[in-house]
Motif scaffolding. Structure first.
Motif, PDB file in Angstrom:
ATOM      1  N   PHE A 268     -11.644   3.211  -0.072  1.00  0.00           N
ATOM      2  CA  PHE A 268      -9.953   2.319  -0.100  1.00  0.00           C
ATOM      3  C   PHE A 268     -10.716   1.195  -0.260  1.00  0.00           C
ATOM      4  O   PHE A 268     -10.460   0.736  -1.873  1.00  0.00           O
TER       5      PHE A 268
ATOM      6  N   LEU B 110     -10.107   1.098  -3.928  1.00  0.00           N
ATOM      7  CA  LEU B 110      -9.431  -0.763  -5.250  1.00  0.00           C
ATOM      8  C   LEU B 110      -9.924  -1.426  -5.530  1.00  0.00           C
ATOM      9  O   LEU B 110      -9.070  -1.969  -6.958  1.00  0.00           O
TER      10      LEU B 110
ATOM     11  N   LEU C  47      -3.367  -5.261  -3.566  1.00  0.00           N
ATOM     12  CA  LEU C  47      -2.381  -4.781  -4.132  1.00  0.00           C
ATOM     13  C   LEU C  47      -1.522  -5.293  -5.250  1.00  0.00           C
ATOM     14  O   LEU C  47      -0.640  -4.309  -4.645  1.00  0.00           O
TER      15      LEU C  47
ATOM     16  N   THR D 293      -3.681  -0.127   7.305  1.00  0.00           N
ATOM     17  CA  THR D 293      -3.402  -0.545   5.675  1.00  0.00           C
ATOM     18  C   THR D 293      -3.559   1.077   5.285  1.00  0.00           C
ATOM     19  O   THR D 293      -2.617   1.878   4.572  1.00  0.00           O
ATOM     20  N   PRO D 294      -4.998   1.886   4.864  1.00  0.00           N
ATOM     21  CA  PRO D 294      -5.214   2.959   4.268  1.00  0.00           C
ATOM     22  C   PRO D 294      -4.734   4.030   4.894  1.00  0.00           C
ATOM     23  O   PRO D 294      -3.763   4.999   4.409  1.00  0.00           O
TER      24      PRO D 294
ATOM     25  N   VAL E 191       0.906  -0.950   0.195  1.00  0.00           N
ATOM     26  CA  VAL E 191       0.142   0.259   0.154  1.00  0.00           C
ATOM     27  C   VAL E 191       0.547   1.460  -0.382  1.00  0.00           C
ATOM     28  O   VAL E 191       0.767   2.294  -0.890  1.00  0.00           O
TER      29      VAL E 191
ATOM     30  N   GLY F  71      -0.632   3.958   4.686  1.00  0.00           N
ATOM     31  CA  GLY F  71      -0.235   4.305   3.052  1.00  0.00           C
ATOM     32  C   GLY F  71      -0.831   5.509   3.117  1.00  0.00           C
ATOM     33  O   GLY F  71       0.453   6.288   2.030  1.00  0.00           O
TER      34      GLY F  71
ATOM     35  N   CYS G 208      -0.213  -2.012  -7.620  1.00  0.00           N
ATOM     36  CA  CYS G 208       0.933  -1.751  -7.290  1.00  0.00           C
ATOM     37  C   CYS G 208       1.669  -1.557  -9.303  1.00  0.00           C
ATOM     38  O   CYS G 208       1.975  -1.078  -9.915  1.00  0.00           O
TER      39      CYS G 208
ATOM     40  N   TRP H  40       2.206   0.843  -3.787  1.00  0.00           N
ATOM     41  CA  TRP H  40       0.850   1.952  -4.375  1.00  0.00           C
ATOM     42  C   TRP H  40       0.538   3.171  -4.490  1.00  0.00           C
ATOM     43  O   TRP H  40       0.677   4.335  -5.281  1.00  0.00           O
ATOM     44  N   ARG H  41       0.933   4.267  -3.318  1.00  0.00           N
ATOM     45  CA  ARG H  41      -0.184   5.749  -2.672  1.00  0.00           C
ATOM     46  C   ARG H  41       0.986   6.142  -3.342  1.00  0.00           C
ATOM     47  O   ARG H  41       1.293   7.453  -4.049  1.00  0.00           O
TER      48      ARG H  41
END
Length: 388
Positions: A78, A82, A164, A350-351, A20, A354, A168, A23-24
């Protein structure tokens, strides 16, 4: 990408926290790479996926509660984002949680927890034993009372991890399927890692997000080595019957003889029972005793589980920190940031993790909700006393 061809950010660790973060960061325009021999693996393969900011509240963790709630609020958006990007069903369910008591002592403890929740401004409803059984008819007759928390949800961590990985890939993150062995430090700054095959992977900055392994990366100076230890957890997965009406409609949890136990019913028909908490170092053996204790305690809550097929037993390692809270953001070593130490809240956080790491990587500042969790809150004495 820098003029030398090295990424702006190299994330060490491809579990859900590392993924995460990558990705962010990529979404913010940073050229990003991940180093991990098995992206999408790690503790998420064992975790039950409870998003339980309210029922996970513990005394002395009120600061962590703020971060947990911030992340829980972000989960609907989120998960939708996703899923839209990847097409993956995350198994996200807003089914709520029921925490129950089986005897007078547990009932008193649950009453105290309810009072703490109310003082903290959290929503939970006290139910009698009869009301609990009306909600969940499979509960044992001996249930003495419970707390209904509609705001605590669930997600399937295995599906989350797979999504995830896809996110990515679709966001341009480079994935190196290798194990990071040593941090590269040049001129007092983290500049990349050396992988197990001897390859040097340079980067503008390094984010160490390797879960329970975060404290074992060679080359990290002792005064910034994350104080993270492995905490073993064993889980059992059963298969619920395919019949009209659910076996359980929501997560059920309790303290039985001093041990926490939870039952998480998935829409897929899987029932996850967990989890032990054992300080056993790096051991990931599934033991007969661990499985027995989980099934025994779960049977006291829901006697019907003994008729269900046994699908899987598994053990994993949570990344524990000295205060059970994560380490987020820059360290005392320039160019090295941490995203680790999430202990039992990795899936829930997780959210917000990130977002926090993407913020600090692009602006140099942690957002307000993440500032209490800077790695700098631990002094060098604490850091060097932790087992490597």
């Amino acid at each position: 990408m820098s003029p030398t061809g090295t990424p702006d950010v190299l994330v060490v660790g491809g579990g859900i926290i590392g993924l995460v973060t990558a990705w962010r960061a990529a979404q913010r325009g940073l050229a990003t790479a991940v180093v991990d021999p098995e992206p999408g693996g790690g503790a998420a393969q064992v975790a039950a996926g409870m998003l339980a900011a309210v029922t996970e509240l513990h005394y002395g963790e009120e600061t962590l509660l703020g971060l947990n709630l911030a992340s829980a609020r972000r989960y609907p958006g989120f998960a939708a984002e996703l899923t839209e990007l990847t097409g993956h069903d995350l198994g996200y369910r807003r089914c709520g949680t029921l925490a129950v008591a089986l005897d007078a002592d547990d009932r008193a403890h649950l009453r105290e927890l309810h009072a703490l929740q109310q003082r903290s401004g959290l929503e939970s409803q006290w139910l009698s034993g009869r009301e609990c059984r009306r909600l969940e008819p499979m509960l044992a007759p001996g249930v003495r009372g419970g707390l209904r928390v509609d705001g605590d949800h669930q997600i399937d961590p295995r599906r989350l991890a797979a999504a995830l990985v896809t996110a990515c890939e679709r966001s341009g993150v480079t994935v190196h399927r290798a194990r990071a062995e040593r941090l590269l430090v040049t001129g007092g700054r983290a500049t990349g890692v050396v992988t197990a095959d001897g390859t040097e992977r340079g980067a503008g900055r390094v984010v160490l997000a390797a879960g329970s392994l975060s404290g074992r990366l060679e080359g990290v100076p002792a005064d910034v080595l994350p104080p993270v230890r492995p905490v073993k957890g064993q889980v059992v997965r059963l298969t619920m019957p395919d019949r009209p009406g659910p076996f359980l409609s929501r997560t059920v949890r309790a303290v039985v003889r001093g041990s926490h136990v939870y039952l998480v019913p998935r829409e897929s028909g899987e029932l996850v029972i967990g989890a032990t908490s054992e300080e056993m170092g790096w051991d990931t053996t599934v033991t007969a005793g661990g499985v027995y204790e989980l099934l025994r305690d779960a049977h006291e809550l829901v006697p019907g589980i003994t008729e269900l097929p046994l699908a899987e037993t598994r053990a994993g390692l949570r990344p524990g920190s000295p205060d059970n809270a994560p380490l987020l953001g820059p360290t005392g070593l320039e160019g090295l940031l941490l995203a680790t130490g999430h202990y039992r809240n990795g899936v829930l956080l997780t959210p917000v993790t990130g977002d926090a790491l993407a913020d600090v990587l692009t602006t140099g500042e942690l957002p307000p909700e993440a500032r209490p969790f800077t790695p700098l809150r631990f002094g060098a004495t604490v850091l060097t006393e932790q087992p490597a």
